[in-house]
Design an enzyme around this catalytic site. Structure first.
Site, PDB file in Angstrom:
ATOM      1  N   GLU A 207      29.692  95.005  54.183  1.00 42.78           N
ATOM      2  CA  GLU A 207      30.615  93.877  54.394  1.00 42.78           C
ATOM      3  C   GLU A 207      30.556  93.392  55.843  1.00 42.78           C
ATOM      4  O   GLU A 207      30.564  92.175  56.106  1.00 42.78           O
ATOM      5  CB  GLU A 207      32.044  94.297  54.036  1.00 42.78           C
ATOM      6  CG  GLU A 207      32.272  94.554  52.569  1.00 42.78           C
ATOM      7  CD  GLU A 207      32.171  93.286  51.734  1.00 42.78           C
ATOM      8  OE1 GLU A 207      32.838  92.297  52.072  1.00 42.78           O
ATOM      9  OE2 GLU A 207      31.401  93.292  50.762  1.00 42.78           O
TER      10      GLU A 207
ATOM     11  N   TRP B 189      27.433  91.385  56.150  1.00 45.90           N
ATOM     12  CA  TRP B 189      27.575  90.022  55.608  1.00 45.90           C
ATOM     13  C   TRP B 189      28.194  89.112  56.678  1.00 45.90           C
ATOM     14  O   TRP B 189      27.746  87.974  56.870  1.00 45.90           O
ATOM     15  CB  TRP B 189      28.467  90.032  54.361  1.00 45.90           C
ATOM     16  CG  TRP B 189      27.733  90.226  53.073  1.00 45.90           C
ATOM     17  CD1 TRP B 189      27.746  91.333  52.281  1.00 45.90           C
ATOM     18  CD2 TRP B 189      26.884  89.271  52.407  1.00 45.90           C
ATOM     19  NE1 TRP B 189      26.958  91.130  51.167  1.00 45.90           N
ATOM     20  CE2 TRP B 189      26.421  89.879  51.218  1.00 45.90           C
ATOM     21  CE3 TRP B 189      26.482  87.965  52.707  1.00 45.90           C
ATOM     22  CZ2 TRP B 189      25.564  89.221  50.332  1.00 45.90           C
ATOM     23  CZ3 TRP B 189      25.628  87.312  51.821  1.00 45.90           C
ATOM     24  CH2 TRP B 189      25.177  87.935  50.651  1.00 45.90           C
TER      25      TRP B 189
ATOM     26  N   TRP C 165      29.790  65.465  42.699  1.00 44.74           N
ATOM     27  CA  TRP C 165      31.072  66.140  42.551  1.00 44.74           C
ATOM     28  C   TRP C 165      32.090  65.205  41.902  1.00 44.74           C
ATOM     29  O   TRP C 165      32.008  63.983  42.046  1.00 44.74           O
ATOM     30  CB  TRP C 165      31.600  66.601  43.900  1.00 44.74           C
ATOM     31  CG  TRP C 165      30.680  67.522  44.640  1.00 44.74           C
ATOM     32  CD1 TRP C 165      29.873  67.214  45.684  1.00 44.74           C
ATOM     33  CD2 TRP C 165      30.463  68.919  44.377  1.00 44.74           C
ATOM     34  NE1 TRP C 165      29.165  68.320  46.111  1.00 44.74           N
ATOM     35  CE2 TRP C 165      29.508  69.383  45.325  1.00 44.74           C
ATOM     36  CE3 TRP C 165      30.973  69.824  43.443  1.00 44.74           C
ATOM     37  CZ2 TRP C 165      29.064  70.696  45.360  1.00 44.74           C
ATOM     38  CZ3 TRP C 165      30.541  71.142  43.488  1.00 44.74           C
ATOM     39  CH2 TRP C 165      29.604  71.564  44.427  1.00 44.74           C
TER      40      TRP C 165
ATOM     41  N   ASN D 250      39.913  89.356  48.930  1.00 44.14           N
ATOM     42  CA  ASN D 250      38.544  88.813  48.935  1.00 44.14           C
ATOM     43  C   ASN D 250      37.992  88.561  47.536  1.00 44.14           C
ATOM     44  O   ASN D 250      37.332  87.545  47.294  1.00 44.14           O
ATOM     45  CB  ASN D 250      37.596  89.755  49.697  1.00 44.14           C
ATOM     46  CG  ASN D 250      36.242  89.106  49.921  1.00 44.14           C
ATOM     47  OD1 ASN D 250      36.156  88.044  50.515  1.00 44.14           O
ATOM     48  ND2 ASN D 250      35.183  89.732  49.420  1.00 44.14           N
TER      49      ASN D 250
ATOM     50  N   TRP E  64      32.990  71.680  47.250  1.00 46.02           N
ATOM     51  CA  TRP E  64      33.375  72.930  47.908  1.00 46.02           C
ATOM     52  C   TRP E  64      33.926  72.718  49.309  1.00 46.02           C
ATOM     53  O   TRP E  64      34.728  73.517  49.807  1.00 46.02           O
ATOM     54  CB  TRP E  64      32.167  73.886  47.978  1.00 46.02           C
ATOM     55  CG  TRP E  64      30.984  73.324  48.723  1.00 46.02           C
ATOM     56  CD1 TRP E  64      29.965  72.583  48.199  1.00 46.02           C
ATOM     57  CD2 TRP E  64      30.710  73.443  50.126  1.00 46.02           C
ATOM     58  NE1 TRP E  64      29.066  72.236  49.181  1.00 46.02           N
ATOM     59  CE2 TRP E  64      29.496  72.754  50.374  1.00 46.02           C
ATOM     60  CE3 TRP E  64      31.349  74.066  51.190  1.00 46.02           C
ATOM     61  CZ2 TRP E  64      28.923  72.658  51.646  1.00 46.02           C
ATOM     62  CZ3 TRP E  64      30.784  73.976  52.448  1.00 46.02           C
ATOM     63  CH2 TRP E  64      29.591  73.282  52.669  1.00 46.02           C
TER      64      TRP E  64
ATOM     65  N   TRP F  18      32.134  80.142  50.859  1.00 44.67           N
ATOM     66  CA  TRP F  18      32.277  78.981  49.980  1.00 44.67           C
ATOM     67  C   TRP F  18      30.926  78.515  49.446  1.00 44.67           C
ATOM     68  O   TRP F  18      30.790  78.178  48.271  1.00 44.67           O
ATOM     69  CB  TRP F  18      32.991  77.846  50.724  1.00 44.67           C
ATOM     70  CG  TRP F  18      34.471  77.911  50.504  1.00 44.67           C
ATOM     71  CD1 TRP F  18      35.406  78.482  51.318  1.00 44.67           C
ATOM     72  CD2 TRP F  18      35.175  77.437  49.359  1.00 44.67           C
ATOM     73  NE1 TRP F  18      36.648  78.388  50.757  1.00 44.67           N
ATOM     74  CE2 TRP F  18      36.540  77.739  49.561  1.00 44.67           C
ATOM     75  CE3 TRP F  18      34.793  76.771  48.197  1.00 44.67           C
ATOM     76  CZ2 TRP F  18      37.527  77.406  48.616  1.00 44.67           C
ATOM     77  CZ3 TRP F  18      35.771  76.443  47.253  1.00 44.67           C
ATOM     78  CH2 TRP F  18      37.117  76.760  47.469  1.00 44.67           C
TER      79      TRP F  18
END
Length: 475
Positions: free
Chosen positions: A282, A285, A314, A349, A367, A390
């Site tokens: 994590e 990341w 979209w 999360n 997004w 995202w």
């Protein structure tokens, strides 16, 4: 010997602070903080995040006072006016050089370049240090000398480097000789209203201070990290580290996290259990997204990482967007997550991924509108991590989930909140429902009378709609 200026940004601590330590080794040091409310608005920073910053700034000011380091606090609404202020301080206070830690966003890099240029013209220098990431941004390259675009390969590189040595923390500088310049500088900390923001009822869950932060870190490492791999996915459990606000504002450094993680191994890179490895991944990341932000500046410019996805069509649906924002979609796990964020300025999360995929896939809403809403409400809103997360959910980013793999929020809810404990906490209007019904109240009884909205979208239909929209994009 001329004086040094340490410019604090999102690194409000005295422990393990690269720029602070280097500045104090060069001579008498003065601290500088610029508060830029107009810039924060442009970046959609949440008022609670700014309030958190101001409260930690009070702590930092007290810590620096013990080190005899005076603190200059200027309100400079926009960064375009910063360079002139910094130069003026150099000239008025006999300062030689300015020291600061690198920030990776494109606006931040441009700001520092402008300051650097002006200072150089007048015989001063802005010296920048790598402090926010484990490895210097721009330094990690594959065999073709290109930045990694896939997390797995990036992680392997990081593992190899960490096995050689884990970066050590910088010590707290020794107190310096007293410097009486208080009468020459501004050092009062304004409140939110004085900076032009609505007063914020600060959530007492988030205490400030380095000592408190290290207590949270130590407790997580001692009592929770072993079970982190499985427990982290269940939103009704307090099983995540909840250190993200402290990492984001630099109250805690990434090096301190690594040193705590490997403390039992006496600082050697040796993984004892899957929970330890999962938390390290994590952290990596987070590292990955910092490097992506630097190496691919387009993600700072409201553009997708995958260029072809900028042509995705979209949906424009203000009603659906508002229902998602307010936690009134009729999908309980989505609504619980959104209400948790509105109430606490934080969201679990796993639930962040569920609500993000619901907006970008099931509602097929851009997004970037979700990314902005998160930044406007999260206490831990971080440009790199928020953008990366995202874009992963929306299938527009690096290493993102394939467009045809779409979370079913009901299945996710049943799997990770089996008894509905998380749903009951945030959705009192359906708290009386049994564990089977609560995940999708109207699924078997459409005529059920509840003070809770019916789903605003059909999950199966909307899934097919999203797949069709992505399918027609050219590679």
């Amino acid at each position: 010997m001329k004086r040094q200026l340490i410019w604090f940004r999102q690194d409000l601590r005295i422990q393990d602070h690269s720029a602070l330590w280097h500045a104090t080794q060069e001579g008498q040091t003065i601290a500088f903080i610029a508060l830029s409310p107009q810039q924060w608005r442009k970046h959609h920073d949440a008022p609670i995040k700014i309030n958190f910053y101001l409260k930690q700034l009070e702590q930092l000011q007290q810590q620096l006072k013990k080190l005899n380091i005076p603190v200059i606090i200027d309100i400079i609404p926009e960064w375009k006016n910063l360079a002139a202020h910094v130069l003026q301080h150099c000239q008025n206070l006999n300062i030689e050089n300015i020291h600061a830690n690198i920030e990776c966003g494109i606006n931040e890099l441009q700001r520092d370049f402008q300051v650097q240029q002006l200072l150089n013209q007048h015989g001063h220098d802005l010296i920048l240090y790598h402090d926010r990431s484990i490895f210097p941004v721009g330094s990690i390259r594959n065999k073709s000398n290109q930045p990694y675009q896939v997390f797995g390969a990036f992680k392997k590189y990081c593992y190899d480097q960490l096995s050689i040595s884990i970066p050590q923390s910088y010590p707290i500088p020794a107190p310096q000789n007293f410097l009486d310049i208080e009468h020459k500088i501004k050092h009062d900390i304004p409140n939110l209203q004085q900076l032009g923001f609505e007063p914020n009822h600060f959530n007492s869950t988030w205490q400030v201070g380095e000592n408190h932060t290290h207590t949270v870190l130590d407790n997580f490492i001692e009592y929770q990290v072993k079970d982190y791999q499985t427990a982290r996915d269940f939103p009704h459990l307090e099983a995540t580290s909840q250190l993200s606000p402290y990492l984001n504002l630099g109250i805690l450094s990434i090096r301190q996290c690594l040193n705590a993680l490997f403390r039992q191994q006496h600082g050697h890179f040796h993984i004892d259990n899957i929970g330890q490895q999962t938390w390290l991944d994590e952290l990596l990341w987070r590292e990955f997204y910092q490097h992506i932000l630097f190496d691919f500046p387009r993600v700072s410019k409201n553009l997708p990482f995958k260029i072809n996805t900028q042509y995705l069509k979209w949906r424009n649906s203000p009603e659906d967007l508002n229902a998602w924002q307010q936690g009134k979609t009729g999908i309980p796990i989505v609504d619980a997550g959104m209400r948790q964020m509105l109430k606490t300025s934080w969201m679990h999360n796993r639930v962040r991924m569920i609500v993000a995929m619901f907006l970008s896939k099931n509602l097929l809403i851009d997004w970037r509108l979700g990314e902005q809403w998160f930044m406007q409400h999260l206490i831990d809103g971080d440009l790199a991590a928020n953008n990366g997360g995202w874009q992963w959910c929306a299938s527009t980013g690096t290493d993102s989930v394939p467009y045809f793999r779409i979370f079913n929020p009901i299945s996710q809810s049943q799997k990770f909140d089996e008894n509905g404990d998380y749903l009951r906490k945030w959705l009192p209007e359906i708290a009386h429902l049994d564990a089977k019904t609560i995940h999708a109240p109207y699924a078997k009884n459409p005529n059920l009378q509840l003070d809770y909205p019916k789903p605003i979208v059909d999950l199966k239909m909307s899934r097919l709609r999203a797949i069709e929209a992505f399918k027609h994009l050219t590679a």
